[in-house]
Design an enzyme around this catalytic site. Structure first.
Site: not given
Ligand code: NAD
Length: 343
Positions: A156, A175, A203-204, A230-232, A256, A261, A293
């Site tokens: 993302i 990252d 990031c997660p 939009t992550s968490r 988001d 939530e 979300h």
């Molecule tokens: P992904 O696993 O492809 O990418 C996550 C990235 O975060 C990786 O590059 C990883 O190296 C990096 N990372 C891990 N630990 C880290 C840290 N401590 N500091 C910095 N970077 C770090 O995941 P993705 O598919 O790109 O999804 C990203 C996030 O989006 C998910 O974790 C999820 O929370 C969120 N998400 C939200 C929705 C939504 O509907 N809003 C939908 C899908 C995913």
């Protein structure tokens, strides 16, 4: 295989029903009840359950599923930070997920939040409907020529970086596990926070990233920064964010996801009095845009989620290796790897 789909909405059922014919070996039942301690027993007689980001798959629920001989948990999402994976492994319950179903869906929503919060289109729409064609309160800033800071350059984050480049922005990123193939310029987190006009979190949520945006890190950001998450929700310490918004630090904030939530998300509570005030406080600020979300909610993403979830069930049934399994029965879950625990 008999599978109980928990917490389904009409849009979930629509996308799964559309492709069920192609999976005659699966016997699928939907319930709108979400999975938690009180509803786990509904899985009696099912070999598998399917759940979403807002499910409670903690220790007690996994134990309950185990007592009903459930063998597989299918997450119809990428995230699994709501699943007690250790307990699942102990109970020999496999957990599978759908990684990267449509990174563009989430990234495009992130940019939609930025644009809405920045240019106040949500307010402009209402003003125009009321024949109020004045422009008071609608001032925005250009994104062109500004710096976008992407935190987390996975699927993302990379999609968001591309979108930002399309807006003529300079993109920098942080990252923990740098990926030179992204072609994005990496800098230390402190530098990204300091230099960015737009900060987008991708990031997660882990113990390490929880509250990475807090009073101290907010102070290091530029005045007038735009922040989008939009992550968490747990990536941001909400009380510190609110303090920062009140202090005028942010030009705009798009959320988001947010802490607290879980009780609200995906429910229509329009006739109820909310029991926590964080959401109300966030919504009281004119420069904050909140959605529930919904980053994943596009036709393309839903189709991909439905296909991969059902294929995961078939792979499990047939004992096929799958990188989508998190419990290490066929593959090792990625401890310390780039794989996150996000939705
Ligand atoms: P992904 O696993 O492809 O990418 C996550 C990235 O975060 C990786 O590059 C990883 O190296 C990096 N990372 C891990 N630990 C880290 C840290 N401590 N500091 C910095 N970077 C770090 O995941 P993705 O598919 O790109 O999804 C990203 C996030 O989006 C998910 O974790 C999820 O929370 C969120 N998400 C939200 C929705 C939504 O509907 N809003 C939908 C899908 C995913």
């Amino acid at each position: 295989m008999k599978i109980l789909f928990y917490g389904t909405k009409s849009y979930d059922e629509q996308f799964f029903n559309k492709i069920l014919e192609g999976y005659p070996e699966l016997d699928i039942h939907f319930t709108d009840a979400n999975i938690h301690k009180e509803t786990a027993a509904l899985a009696d007689g099912y070999e598998a359950v399917c759940a979403f980001v807002n499910a409670d798959l903690g220790t007690e629920v996994i134990e309950e599923l185990h007592s009903h001989h459930v063998k597989l948990i299918l997450m119809r999402c990428a995230g699994f930070n709501n699943v007690d994976l250790e307990k699942a492994k102990q109970c020999k319950i496999a957990v599978m997920r759908v990684p990267g179903y449509s990174p563009e869906a989430v990234a495009e929503h992130a940019m939609a939040l930025v644009l809405t919060a920045n240019r106040h289109t949500h307010k402009a729409y209402i003003k125009c409907r009321e024949n109020d064609f004045s422009l008071g309160g609608l001032m925005g800033v250009n994104l062109y020529g500004k710096t976008a800071g992407i935190i987390g350059t996975g699927r993302i984050g990379q999609a968001m970086a591309n979108i930002c480049r399309g807006f003529g922005m300079r993109v920098i990123s942080y990252d923990k596990y740098e990926n030179p193939e992204t072609g994005i310029r990496y800098l230390p987190l402190s530098q990204v926070l300091k230099e960015s006009d737009l900060i987008s979190l991708h990031c997660p949520l882990t113990e390490e990233t929880r509250h990475m945006i807090n009073r101290e890190t907010i102070q290091t950001m530029k005045d007038g920064v735009i922040l989008v998450n939009t992550s968490r929700g747990g990536l941001i310490k909400t009380s510190d964010l609110i303090e920062g918004i009140r202090a005028g630090k942010f030009f705009a904030v798009g959320l988001d996801v947010y802490e607290e939530e879980s009780p609200y998300v995906y429910e229509d509570l329009s006739d109820q009095i909310l029991q926590t005030s964080t959401m109300a406080r966030l919504l009281s600020f004119p420069n904050v845009m909140v959605t529930s979300h919904q980053g994943f909610l596009t036709m393309e993403a839903m189709e991909a989620i439905a296909h991969t979830t059902l294929q995961n069930a078939v792979d499990f049934m047939e004992g096929r290796h799958s990188d989508h399994e998190l419990t290490g029965r066929f593959c090792q879950a990625s401890k310390g790897s780039r794989t996150g625990t996000g939705s």
